[in-house]
Design a protein around this motif. Structure first.
Motif, PDB file in Angstrom:
ATOM      1  N   SER A  20     -84.340 -79.457  51.535  1.00  0.00           N
ATOM      2  CA  SER A  20     -85.190 -80.429  50.858  1.00  0.00           C
ATOM      3  C   SER A  20     -84.413 -81.683  50.476  1.00  0.00           C
ATOM      4  O   SER A  20     -83.211 -81.635  50.236  1.00  0.00           O
ATOM      5  CB  SER A  20     -85.830 -79.809  49.607  1.00  0.00           C
ATOM      6  N   ARG A  22     -85.407 -85.074  47.919  1.00  0.00           N
ATOM      7  CA  ARG A  22     -86.413 -85.676  47.050  1.00  0.00           C
ATOM      8  C   ARG A  22     -85.768 -86.803  46.265  1.00  0.00           C
ATOM      9  O   ARG A  22     -84.745 -86.611  45.606  1.00  0.00           O
ATOM     10  CB  ARG A  22     -86.974 -84.625  46.099  1.00  0.00           C
ATOM     11  N   THR A  24     -85.673 -89.350  43.223  1.00  0.00           N
ATOM     12  CA  THR A  24     -86.132 -89.474  41.845  1.00  0.00           C
ATOM     13  C   THR A  24     -85.657 -90.818  41.304  1.00  0.00           C
ATOM     14  O   THR A  24     -84.929 -91.545  41.993  1.00  0.00           O
ATOM     15  CB  THR A  24     -85.567 -88.341  40.956  1.00  0.00           C
ATOM     16  N   ASN A 116     -81.243 -80.142  38.923  1.00  0.00           N
ATOM     17  CA  ASN A 116     -82.641 -80.061  39.363  1.00  0.00           C
ATOM     18  C   ASN A 116     -83.420 -79.120  38.458  1.00  0.00           C
ATOM     19  O   ASN A 116     -82.960 -78.031  38.135  1.00  0.00           O
ATOM     20  CB  ASN A 116     -82.694 -79.550  40.809  1.00  0.00           C
TER      21      ASN A 116
END
Length: 181
Positions: A20, A22, A24, A116
């Protein structure tokens, strides 16, 4: 391990190896790890020699790409390896390019995965005796971790008893600290 798949199934999940990325506000989270995937999702149906990519864009709808990823053709690892040897680009240059914002020339910092926030599945193997779950619950509470569920499947060996605690979203570094003696 097979026992983890049994527990996951009881909880309504399966386990898949997930890569993954991601972005932010603080930076980008990158990880490759086994994850619980709800059985009801299309991702749970990816099995065997198949791989899938699920892309969630900021403005567009989700897209899903699915196909063979292992066997006589290159695997996902081989593809990534090929990208790292991109002609005229060093591995460091490819990593740096991946960390740059497409709209600006600034670097996007990588965030340590231990920060995380996620729900976690914790499997313990203990000798069954009074108070063991209470001690583990206290150790989790000491780290400000809330329990979502506790599950123990029947087993014959009470000296090596597996059971699972799932916790509400917290940081991985918090999960790594608790210990019950």
């Amino acid at each position: 391990m097979p026992v983890d798949f049994q527990y996951a199934r009881q909880l309504g999940y399966t386990i898949r190896l997930i890569c993954s990325a991601r972005q932010t506000d603080q930076g980008v989270l990158l990880a490759v790890r086994p994850s619980l995937i709800p059985i009801s999702t299309v991702l749970a149906g990816v099995k065997g020699a198949y791989n899938a990519v699920w892309v969630h864009g900021k403005y567009g709808e989700d897209t899903f790409y699915y196909g063979r990823g292992a066997g006589s053709r290159p695997t996902g690892v081989a593809v990534v390896s090929d990208l790292m040897r991109w002609p005229g680009r060093s591995a460091a240059a490819v990593r740096n390019a991946c960390r740059r914002s497409p709209r600006a020339s600034r670097r996007i910092p990588a965030i340590p995965i231990t920060l995380n926030r996620s729900a976690y599945y914790l499997r313990f193997r203990v000798e069954d005796r009074p108070g063991i779950i209470a001690r583990l619950a206290t150790a989790l509470a000491d780290q400000q971790i809330s329990i979502d569920s506790v599950l123990q499947l029947p087993i014959e060996n009470w000296r090596d008893l597996p059971f699972v605690i799932t916790v509400e979203p917290t940081s991985e570094d918090r999960c790594a600290r608790p210990s019950a003696r």
